[in-house]
Design a protein around this motif. Sequence first.
Motif, PDB file in Angstrom:
ATOM      1  N   ILE A  99       0.224  -2.240  -6.189  1.00 33.30           N
ATOM      2  CA  ILE A  99      -0.540  -2.884  -7.268  1.00 33.30           C
ATOM      3  C   ILE A  99       0.006  -2.087  -8.693  1.00 33.30           C
ATOM      4  O   ILE A  99       0.172  -2.965  -9.586  1.00 33.30           O
ATOM      5  CB  ILE A  99      -1.914  -2.737  -7.214  1.00 33.30           C
ATOM      6  N   ILE A 100       0.018  -0.707  -8.734  1.00 32.00           N
ATOM      7  CA  ILE A 100       0.308  -0.192  -9.919  1.00 32.00           C
ATOM      8  C   ILE A 100       1.768  -0.460 -10.354  1.00 32.00           C
ATOM      9  O   ILE A 100       2.193  -0.600 -11.441  1.00 32.00           O
ATOM     10  CB  ILE A 100       0.034   1.345  -9.854  1.00 32.00           C
ATOM     11  N   TYR A 101       2.602  -0.567  -9.028  1.00 28.00           N
ATOM     12  CA  TYR A 101       4.056  -0.855  -9.710  1.00 28.00           C
ATOM     13  C   TYR A 101       4.268  -2.183 -10.302  1.00 28.00           C
ATOM     14  O   TYR A 101       4.913  -2.288 -11.321  1.00 28.00           O
ATOM     15  CB  TYR A 101       5.062  -0.845  -8.353  1.00 28.00           C
ATOM     16  N   THR A 102       3.342  -3.297  -9.839  1.00 28.43           N
ATOM     17  CA  THR A 102       3.387  -4.416 -10.315  1.00 28.43           C
ATOM     18  C   THR A 102       2.799  -4.432 -11.673  1.00 28.43           C
ATOM     19  O   THR A 102       3.301  -5.037 -12.619  1.00 28.43           O
ATOM     20  CB  THR A 102       2.412  -5.590  -9.560  1.00 28.43           C
ATOM     21  N   LEU A 103       1.800  -3.695 -11.969  1.00 32.41           N
ATOM     22  CA  LEU A 103       0.997  -3.582 -13.234  1.00 32.41           C
ATOM     23  C   LEU A 103       1.877  -2.866 -14.331  1.00 32.41           C
ATOM     24  O   LEU A 103       1.912  -3.357 -15.533  1.00 32.41           O
ATOM     25  CB  LEU A 103      -0.102  -2.894 -13.190  1.00 32.41           C
ATOM     26  N   ARG A 104       2.943  -2.084 -13.867  1.00 30.07           N
ATOM     27  CA  ARG A 104       3.792  -1.587 -15.103  1.00 30.07           C
ATOM     28  C   ARG A 104       4.688  -2.459 -15.567  1.00 30.07           C
ATOM     29  O   ARG A 104       5.270  -1.970 -16.705  1.00 30.07           O
ATOM     30  CB  ARG A 104       4.632  -0.495 -14.088  1.00 30.07           C
ATOM     31  N   GLY A 105       4.767  -3.434 -14.935  1.00 29.66           N
ATOM     32  CA  GLY A 105       5.572  -4.515 -15.682  1.00 29.66           C
ATOM     33  C   GLY A 105       4.600  -5.516 -16.515  1.00 29.66           C
ATOM     34  O   GLY A 105       5.304  -6.188 -17.486  1.00 29.66           O
ATOM     35  N   GLY A 106       3.437  -5.166 -16.601  1.00 29.37           N
ATOM     36  CA  GLY A 106       2.833  -5.799 -17.709  1.00 29.37           C
ATOM     37  C   GLY A 106       1.692  -6.924 -17.276  1.00 29.37           C
ATOM     38  O   GLY A 106       1.916  -7.427 -16.062  1.00 29.37           O
ATOM     39  N   ILE A 107       0.828  -7.244 -17.908  1.00 24.95           N
ATOM     40  CA  ILE A 107      -0.179  -8.222 -17.435  1.00 24.95           C
ATOM     41  C   ILE A 107       0.443  -9.685 -17.226  1.00 24.95           C
ATOM     42  O   ILE A 107       0.220 -10.747 -16.514  1.00 24.95           O
ATOM     43  CB  ILE A 107      -1.606  -8.381 -18.396  1.00 24.95           C
ATOM     44  N   GLU A 108       1.487  -9.758 -18.122  1.00 24.71           N
ATOM     45  CA  GLU A 108       2.310 -10.985 -18.077  1.00 24.71           C
ATOM     46  C   GLU A 108       3.112 -11.380 -16.694  1.00 24.71           C
ATOM     47  O   GLU A 108       2.948 -12.323 -15.958  1.00 24.71           O
ATOM     48  CB  GLU A 108       3.352 -11.136 -19.049  1.00 24.71           C
ATOM     49  N   VAL A 109       3.380 -10.190 -16.067  1.00 24.21           N
ATOM     50  CA  VAL A 109       3.923 -10.260 -14.755  1.00 24.21           C
ATOM     51  C   VAL A 109       2.984 -10.338 -13.790  1.00 24.21           C
ATOM     52  O   VAL A 109       3.017 -11.324 -12.881  1.00 24.21           O
ATOM     53  CB  VAL A 109       4.761  -8.921 -14.321  1.00 24.21           C
ATOM     54  N   PHE A 110       1.840  -9.688 -13.986  1.00 26.56           N
ATOM     55  CA  PHE A 110       0.807  -9.994 -13.006  1.00 26.56           C
ATOM     56  C   PHE A 110      -0.059 -11.292 -13.100  1.00 26.56           C
ATOM     57  O   PHE A 110      -0.085 -12.166 -11.982  1.00 26.56           O
ATOM     58  CB  PHE A 110      -0.351  -9.005 -13.359  1.00 26.56           C
ATOM     59  N   GLY A 111       0.115 -12.080 -14.424  1.00 30.20           N
ATOM     60  CA  GLY A 111      -0.215 -13.599 -14.366  1.00 30.20           C
ATOM     61  C   GLY A 111       0.812 -14.425 -13.776  1.00 30.20           C
ATOM     62  O   GLY A 111       0.375 -15.339 -13.158  1.00 30.20           O
ATOM     63  N   ARG A 112       1.915 -14.305 -13.917  1.00 26.89           N
ATOM     64  CA  ARG A 112       3.008 -15.171 -13.362  1.00 26.89           C
ATOM     65  C   ARG A 112       2.954 -15.076 -11.677  1.00 26.89           C
ATOM     66  O   ARG A 112       3.247 -15.889 -11.120  1.00 26.89           O
ATOM     67  CB  ARG A 112       4.438 -14.653 -13.949  1.00 26.89           C
ATOM     68  N   MET A 113       2.538 -13.710 -11.534  1.00 25.76           N
ATOM     69  CA  MET A 113       2.601 -13.388  -9.778  1.00 25.76           C
ATOM     70  C   MET A 113       1.519 -14.477  -9.158  1.00 25.76           C
ATOM     71  O   MET A 113       1.642 -14.825  -8.173  1.00 25.76           O
ATOM     72  CB  MET A 113       2.280 -11.967  -9.546  1.00 25.76           C
ATOM     73  N   ALA A 114       0.196 -14.338 -10.000  1.00 26.38           N
ATOM     74  CA  ALA A 114      -0.736 -15.253  -9.609  1.00 26.38           C
ATOM     75  C   ALA A 114      -0.519 -16.741  -9.639  1.00 26.38           C
ATOM     76  O   ALA A 114      -0.859 -17.320  -8.707  1.00 26.38           O
ATOM     77  CB  ALA A 114      -2.087 -14.810 -10.636  1.00 26.38           C
TER      78      ALA A 114
END
Length: 374
Positions: free
Chosen positions: A126-141
């Motif tokens: 989770i932290i590895y993904t979040l280090r890419g930013g909330i944009e990355v997290f949003g695209r992942m969703a």
Amino acid sequence: MKLEKISIKQLFLLMLAFEIGSAIIFSLGAEAKQDAWLTVLIGMVFGFILISVFTKLSEYYPGHSLIQIIQQLMGKFFGYPLCITYIIYFTSQAARISRDFSELMLSTILVGTPSIFILASFVVVIIYTLRGGIEVFGRMAELVFPVVLIISMSTWLIVYISGVVDMKHLTPFLGSGIKNIWKESFPYQTSLPFGELVIFTMIWPALKDNVKLKKVAMAAVLTAGVLLSLNILGMVSVLGPQLYGMLNYPLLSAIRMVSVADFLERVDAVVIMLMVAGGFFKVGIYIYGASVGTAQLLNLKSHHFVLIPLGAIIVPLGQIMVKTYAEHLAIGLKFDMTYLHLPLQFVIPSLLLIMAYLHNRVLSHSDPTLRQRQ
């Protein structure tokens, strides 16, 4: 501190994933027996009220997170301790929910694996993904969660085709009594998951266009409430109200009863992965909120610096916060509900909204252009 941006669609999917997240694991509204599905719908109605409070507060201070709003309304002396309280709350929730999913995997597909290893692996990803930013997290969703929903609906279709559903388990309607239904609806099914949306006051400043914020938030609450209610209807109709309330993971038990032509069986492994996917987004959003709040409180240039220290706190905290899983659930439903969820989800946001209204009312007398906010 610079914040990344997400779209309206990504926000909707993140909110939906967050609300469904860990809620599908447990026996929601079990005390209401065959009327358990109704408790979620009633909780959803209160959820509309709560989301109206949260969004209205954000409308008074557009582009500001909850931490910034508290500081602006209450100043440093009173605001600073409250901000710290919210950051601790978000962090403890991330630890608790991480523990939920590590226990799920430990008791199902990773039996015998050290729990600390499962919990740490979950948080690290989770932290590895979040280090890419909330944009990355949003695209992942945007990529993952629609697939999760499609597979989930297909799985329930298989359940109904298999013939294990008995609609008699859902009768008599209101047979558990109005008192039990109300007791389960408020505060339990209102707080979990709808009251937890208070964390999104930390994410809404990252929205590209907040004009449709309230409509999207309301749509997410409605969709999640309906889906969770249908999920409970399915579990109770398969297991019966008594067994539904006794099991730790009723969804898995219901799915394990599926057998189509002695060929399509044991689809529970797929369901576990889907549940973990929901938990991934839920824990991630809590960690993001805690990291952004900490960075804003300490005036850091980026919240990315806070992610790894938070992970170093969340993993051991999730491991040592309780001794047994039964104690973990009991504390979550009793202590946390009374001393954490109710004050931080209901009372304080409502008081902040009243303060924001009065503050803007006073300002509007000196600047008429501010009246349009009210």
